[in-house]
Scaffold this active site. Structure first.
Site, mmCIF file in Angstrom:
data_model
loop_
_atom_site.group_PDB
_atom_site.id
_atom_site.type_symbol
_atom_site.label_atom_id
_atom_site.label_comp_id
_atom_site.label_asym_id
_atom_site.label_seq_id
_atom_site.Cartn_x
_atom_site.Cartn_y
_atom_site.Cartn_z
ATOM 1 N N HIS A 276 0.876 -1.191 0.000
ATOM 2 C CA HIS A 276 0.000 0.000 0.000
ATOM 3 C C HIS A 276 0.907 1.233 0.000
ATOM 4 C CE1 HIS A 276 -3.483 2.368 0.568
ATOM 5 N NE2 HIS A 276 -3.826 2.072 1.808
ATOM 6 N N HIS A 315 -2.536 -2.645 -9.901
ATOM 7 C CA HIS A 315 -3.491 -2.034 -8.983
ATOM 8 C C HIS A 315 -4.746 -2.890 -8.925
ATOM 9 C CE1 HIS A 315 -5.846 1.019 -6.935
ATOM 10 N NE2 HIS A 315 -4.694 1.560 -6.625
ATOM 11 N N ASP A 371 2.669 5.193 -7.390
ATOM 12 C CA ASP A 371 3.928 5.125 -6.659
ATOM 13 C C ASP A 371 5.151 4.937 -7.546
ATOM 14 O OD1 ASP A 371 2.900 5.508 -4.161
ATOM 15 O OD2 ASP A 371 2.326 3.417 -3.956
HETATM 16 N N1 CMC Z 1 4.635 -7.334 -10.270
HETATM 17 C C1 CMC Z 1 4.498 -8.567 -10.811
HETATM 18 N N2 CMC Z 1 3.340 -9.236 -10.888
HETATM 19 C C2 CMC Z 1 2.259 -8.623 -10.387
HETATM 20 C C3 CMC Z 1 2.307 -7.342 -9.819
HETATM 21 C C4 CMC Z 1 3.546 -6.696 -9.767
HETATM 22 N N3 CMC Z 1 3.660 -5.471 -9.251
HETATM 23 N N4 CMC Z 1 1.071 -6.991 -9.416
HETATM 24 C C5 CMC Z 1 0.270 -8.010 -9.710
HETATM 25 N N5 CMC Z 1 0.988 -8.999 -10.300
HETATM 26 C C6 CMC Z 1 0.471 -10.261 -10.822
HETATM 27 C C7 CMC Z 1 0.140 -11.234 -9.693
HETATM 28 O O1 CMC Z 1 1.259 -12.028 -9.367
HETATM 29 C C8 CMC Z 1 -0.984 -12.011 -10.304
HETATM 30 O O2 CMC Z 1 -0.441 -12.921 -11.224
HETATM 31 P P1 CMC Z 1 -1.107 -14.395 -11.404
HETATM 32 O O3 CMC Z 1 -2.484 -14.109 -11.952
HETATM 33 O O4 CMC Z 1 -0.205 -15.101 -12.324
HETATM 34 O O5 CMC Z 1 -1.153 -14.995 -10.009
HETATM 35 C C9 CMC Z 1 -1.761 -10.973 -11.119
HETATM 36 O O6 CMC Z 1 -0.777 -9.976 -11.473
HETATM 37 C C10 CMC Z 1 -2.902 -10.316 -10.371
HETATM 38 O O7 CMC Z 1 -2.361 -9.684 -9.222
HETATM 39 P P2 CMC Z 1 -3.013 -9.694 -7.795
HETATM 40 O O8 CMC Z 1 -1.922 -9.759 -6.756
HETATM 41 O O9 CMC Z 1 -4.084 -10.715 -7.723
HETATM 42 O O10 CMC Z 1 -3.674 -8.266 -7.760
HETATM 43 P P3 CMC Z 1 -4.215 -7.508 -6.493
HETATM 44 O O11 CMC Z 1 -5.334 -6.675 -6.965
HETATM 45 O O12 CMC Z 1 -4.486 -8.444 -5.368
HETATM 46 O O13 CMC Z 1 -2.976 -6.601 -6.055
HETATM 47 C C11 CMC Z 1 -1.472 -4.840 -5.833
HETATM 48 C C12 CMC Z 1 -2.842 -5.260 -6.322
HETATM 49 C C13 CMC Z 1 -1.332 -3.317 -5.946
HETATM 50 C C14 CMC Z 1 -1.300 -5.200 -4.327
HETATM 51 C C15 CMC Z 1 -0.381 -5.556 -6.671
HETATM 52 O O14 CMC Z 1 -0.514 -5.183 -8.017
HETATM 53 C C16 CMC Z 1 1.010 -5.280 -6.176
HETATM 54 O O15 CMC Z 1 1.489 -5.955 -5.268
HETATM 55 N N6 CMC Z 1 1.724 -4.255 -6.772
HETATM 56 C C17 CMC Z 1 3.034 -3.885 -6.289
HETATM 57 C C18 CMC Z 1 2.898 -3.031 -5.057
HETATM 58 C C19 CMC Z 1 2.452 -1.628 -5.387
HETATM 59 O O16 CMC Z 1 2.964 -0.989 -6.296
HETATM 60 N N7 CMC Z 1 1.505 -1.140 -4.581
HETATM 61 C C20 CMC Z 1 1.000 0.236 -4.710
HETATM 62 C C21 CMC Z 1 -0.428 0.274 -5.134
HETATM 63 S S1 CMC Z 1 -0.930 1.936 -5.590
HETATM 64 C C22 CMC Z 1 -0.867 2.808 -4.098
HETATM 65 C C23 CMC Z 1 -1.921 2.399 -3.160
HETATM 66 O O17 CMC Z 1 -3.107 2.561 -3.481
HETATM 67 O O18 CMC Z 1 -1.573 1.955 -2.069
#
Ligand code: CMC
Length: 441
Positions: A276, A315, A371
């Protein structure tokens, strides 16, 4: 999500057939949602609890009705109270936006003057807060200090517990928005062993933070207007983001009628996590680790192999582009024209270019989020990386407070208490300690 209004003369209901019993149920639809409690009438036997939905991480559950922030993740749209984020970032200051989030409308000149005055009046913290800060270890993380001192404010303002009193609520709102930069700057000054700098009421909200952070011997620190503007804009972009993890924490803790300082501390704690508000710092660590453009392909391969995450990408809601990221990219150019180019920008841009062409990221709809570039700007403004989540928290404070107030005034809200699907052991008898043997458990 915005509900569709048209039913084309058809009933606005959902008919569910339970194939276990052959029974049909008609469930009303309102705003494109059904009430989860309406599903409870679906049961096999009269004594059953009834049907629930299973939705870990709230992937498809609306926990409230809100009028604060609208996001269309597929089209990259973000609006506060109906105003597009692009226009707010261009035409307003952070304090105008904070007023909008709290009161629902933009302030006129008189309202804005009064609002600014009230917030400015509450930027000072009790002298004992300094002693509190002094108690932290020299290398304490500033976010840990921020979370703790926001919570500690509740002990200084015990009447804030009267959450049904609109005057108390507004006073807390002034205090939390006013004091957040002071606590943030004090945490930083403590970590570098420098004396605390008191707020300067003649400076703008963002200018005051820069002064409290970086003033050394000069009688008054006048930050560069481009840099002050950039920081103020970053506060606007971070101000609210509907039901994100920290807003949800603010609402959940506030729903137990905890005092608002404790609720805001809980929200800040949620923001601390690397998925986050901690992500902007992680982006910088990642860029440092990559070090040069030649190492990008190997890093991307590690991400695709599941060993790493590309921080600042992806996201839960945005599946096309994050409109905040586009504004930040433009802002970065303005900042770098004053501070000189951050050498990590080249690595970041190349990383983005490669990722956006790669099937792994295209298929999963992963784009740069707010970010990805914000950390580079913060670094150019001379903020240490550990301060990045604290800066996010300062901007988000107004959003948390707007969400908290909306929750309190919503007659449908009660204490937040999700259900669970219990899959543990059925009832069994407790054996005495001597009878449990080695293999117990
Ligand atoms: N790098 C590599 N793979 C990713 C990433 C990433 N940053 N984000 C998602 N994926 C992959 C994930 O492994 C999954 O793959 P698979 O379908 O093969 O298992 C797929 O994409 C779907 O991802 P998810 O984890 O189910 O998506 P989510 O909605 O649960 O997570 C998130 C959203 C923001 C936590 C995630 O994208 C992430 O960890 N990003 C990196 C951290 C980041 O930049 N966070 C800041 C978010 S914006 C500021 C805020 O609002 O806090």
């Amino acid at each position: 999500m915005q509900p569709s209004a048209e039913t084309n003369g058809k009933p606005n209901t959902l008919t569910i057939t339970d194939n276990r019993t052959g029974k049909q149920y008609e469930i009303p639809i309102e705003n494109d949602t059904i009430r989860a409690t309406d599903l409870r009438k679906i049961r096999m036997h009269p004594e059953d609890f009834g049907m629930m939905t299973y939705d870990p991480a709230f992937m498809n559950t609306a926990a409230c009705r809100s009028t604060i922030t609208f996001i269309d993740g597929d089209r990259g749209i973000l609006q506060y109270r109906g105003y597009p984020i692009e226009q707010l970032a261009e035409r307003c200051s952070y304090l105008e936006v904070a007023y909008l989030l709290i009161h629902g409308e933009l302030p006129n000149e008189a309202q804005f003057e009064e609002w600014t005055q009230n917030i400015t009046q509450h930027t000072f913290v009790h002298e004992n807060i300094k002693k509190f800060m002094d108690g932290f270890h020299y290398d304490a993380h500033p976010m840990g200090m921020f979370v703790s001192t926001v919570a500690a404010l509740s002990t200084f303002y015990p009447t804030a517990k009267r959450i049904d009193d609109p005057v108390e609520r507004l006073l807390t709102i002034y205090r939390l928005i006013g004091k957040a930069p002071t606590l943030a700057a004090f945490a930083y000054r403590h970590s570098i062993g420098m004396p605390y700098v008191y707020p300067d009421d003649d400076l703008s909200y963002a200018g005051n933070l820069l002064s409290m952070m970086f003033k050394v011997g000069e009688p008054m620190l006048q930050p560069h207007p481009v840099l002050t503007h950039a920081l103020d804009t970053l506060f606007i972009l971070h101000a609210d983001h509907e039901q994100n993890c920290s807003a949800n924490a603010m609402r959940a803790v506030g729903s137990s009628r905890a005092d608002p300082y404790s609720s805001a501390a809980a929200a800040a704690a949620a923001l601390y996590g690397p998925l986050h508000g901690g992500a902007n710092a992680e982006v910088l660590y990642m860029l440092d680790e990559i070090g040069n453009k030649e190492k990008i392909p190997a890093f991307i391969n590690a991400v695709k192999g599941g060993e790493r995450k590309l921080m600042g990408f992806g996201h839960r809601i945005y599946k096309n582009f994050d409109p905040r990221a586009s504004i930040i990219k433009k802002l970065a150019d303005q900042v770098f024209s004053v501070t000189g180019r951050n050498p990590k920008l080249d690595i970041a841009m190349e990383l983005e270019r490669i990722a956006l062409q790669d099937d792994y990221f295209i298929k999963r709809k992963l784009y740069p989020n707010v970010d990805f570039y914000s950390g580079l700007i913060y670094q150019a403004l001379k903020f240490p990386v550990d301060m990045f989540p604290v800066l996010f928290a300062i901007g988000r404070m107004s959003g948390w407070l707007a969400q908290w107030q909306e929750m309190l005034l919503d007659p449908e809200q009660k204490i937040s208490r999700p259900r669970q699907v219990y899959l543990g052991r059925a009832k069994r008898d407790v054996p005495m300690l001597s009878q449990r043997g080695f293999a117990a458990g």
